[in-house]
Design a protein around this motif. Sequence first.
Motif, PDB file in Angstrom:
ATOM      1  N   ASP A   1     -41.024  31.174 -68.157  1.00 48.69           N
ATOM      2  CA  ASP A   1     -40.192  31.474 -66.989  1.00 48.69           C
ATOM      3  C   ASP A   1     -38.728  31.637 -67.395  1.00 48.69           C
ATOM      4  O   ASP A   1     -38.032  32.540 -66.919  1.00 48.69           O
ATOM      5  CB  ASP A   1     -40.302  30.352 -65.948  1.00 48.69           C
ATOM      6  CG  ASP A   1     -41.708  30.180 -65.428  1.00 48.69           C
ATOM      7  OD1 ASP A   1     -42.414  31.185 -65.304  1.00 48.69           O
ATOM      8  OD2 ASP A   1     -42.098  29.033 -65.148  1.00 48.69           O
TER       9      ASP A   1
ATOM     10  N   CYS B   1     -36.617  35.155 -67.176  1.00 49.16           N
ATOM     11  CA  CYS B   1     -35.375  35.224 -66.411  1.00 49.16           C
ATOM     12  C   CYS B   1     -34.264  35.873 -67.234  1.00 49.16           C
ATOM     13  O   CYS B   1     -33.511  36.720 -66.727  1.00 49.16           O
ATOM     14  CB  CYS B   1     -34.965  33.816 -65.971  1.00 49.16           C
ATOM     15  SG  CYS B   1     -33.491  33.767 -64.926  1.00 49.16           S
TER      16      CYS B   1
ATOM     17  N   ARG C   1     -35.118  39.651 -67.719  1.00 50.37           N
ATOM     18  CA  ARG C   1     -34.932  40.355 -66.446  1.00 50.37           C
ATOM     19  C   ARG C   1     -33.454  40.606 -66.164  1.00 50.37           C
ATOM     20  O   ARG C   1     -33.065  41.706 -65.753  1.00 50.37           O
ATOM     21  CB  ARG C   1     -35.567  39.535 -65.321  1.00 50.37           C
ATOM     22  CG  ARG C   1     -35.413  40.152 -63.930  1.00 50.37           C
ATOM     23  CD  ARG C   1     -35.944  39.202 -62.887  1.00 50.37           C
ATOM     24  NE  ARG C   1     -37.391  39.165 -62.885  1.00 50.37           N
ATOM     25  CZ  ARG C   1     -38.120  38.084 -62.600  1.00 50.37           C
ATOM     26  NH1 ARG C   1     -37.519  36.929 -62.372  1.00 50.37           N
ATOM     27  NH2 ARG C   1     -39.433  38.153 -62.593  1.00 50.37           N
ATOM     28  N   LYS C   2     -32.618  39.614 -66.416  1.00 50.03           N
ATOM     29  CA  LYS C   2     -31.185  39.760 -66.166  1.00 50.03           C
ATOM     30  C   LYS C   2     -30.581  40.849 -67.042  1.00 50.03           C
ATOM     31  O   LYS C   2     -29.776  41.670 -66.577  1.00 50.03           O
ATOM     32  CB  LYS C   2     -30.477  38.433 -66.420  1.00 50.03           C
ATOM     33  CG  LYS C   2     -28.984  38.455 -66.129  1.00 50.03           C
ATOM     34  CD  LYS C   2     -28.350  37.093 -66.322  1.00 50.03           C
ATOM     35  CE  LYS C   2     -26.849  37.133 -66.013  1.00 50.03           C
ATOM     36  NZ  LYS C   2     -26.220  35.789 -66.200  1.00 50.03           N
TER      37      LYS C   2
END
Length: 248
Positions: free
Chosen positions: A193, A197, A200-201
Motif C-alpha cells: 500500500d 501510494c 501513484r503520486k
Amino acid sequence: MHLYLYEPRLERRQGLIDELNSARIHPVTIGAEFFRGDLAMLSREGHEARPFLLADLPDTPEIVARMRAAGARNPVLVLRDFRNSRAAAKMLDLGADDDLVVPLKSIELRSRINSITRRSHGHAAESVTIGEVTAYFDGRDPEVAGQRIKLSRREHAIFQQLALNACKVISKAAIYDAVYGMADEQPFDKVIDVYICKIRKKIDTAAPSGHQYIETVHGRGYKLAPADGDEGLSLPPALPALQEARAS
C-alpha cells in the motif's frame, strides 16, 4: 529482479551469483529439496513471475517436468556447460523456456528473462502504453506524457507487476509474492500500500489529464488502467505493422 537459482556445485555457484549481481539480478539459491516440496504453490497468482535458473544436471529434466506437471508457469531457463542440441531439445520439450550455454553475460540473461515474462503475460513488444503512461519491460523507468518518471528499485518492481497485468485487477498478495518471494507470512502487510501510494503520486503529478491511473479495487487489489473513454493498451509507435495486424 529476483530469481531462483539451482546450482548445487559450490565451485560454479559463486561466480554465477557475482555475474547476476552485476546486472542487478538477485538470486535466491535453492537446493534439490525445494523441488521435492509442494510445487503447486508456484501456480498461485504472483508466484509465476519469479524466474528459475537451473544448472544442467542429471536431475534437471525431472525438475522441469515436475514443475510443469504441478502447473508452474514460471520462466525456466537452463544453463549447460557445452552445446548439446539433442539434450537442449529434450529440455525445451519438457517445458523449459530457454536453454543456454555458459559463459553467458548477465545483461543478455536479463533480456531473455524479460522477454519470456512479458510474452507469458501477452505482451509481444518491449513496452505498452496505457493512456498517457508508457511502461517498459526492459528495465527502463516509465514515461508519463513523454516525461520519464524515476522509480526506486522496489517501486519499479511493483510497477512492473501492474504493467504486466495492465487493465486487470491484481491482488496485493500477488504483487507481494512477485516482488518479495513466496512468503505465506507477510512481515509488513501495508508495505505494498505504501509503495503503491508513492508510485501513484509520481504518475498522477506528471499526468496532464489528472487521471488516477492506479485504481484501488477494494477487497480485490489494484489495477493500472486508462481513463474511461480512452483506448486501452496500445503498441509502441515503432511497431505500426503489429498495430495494423491487431486492428484487422
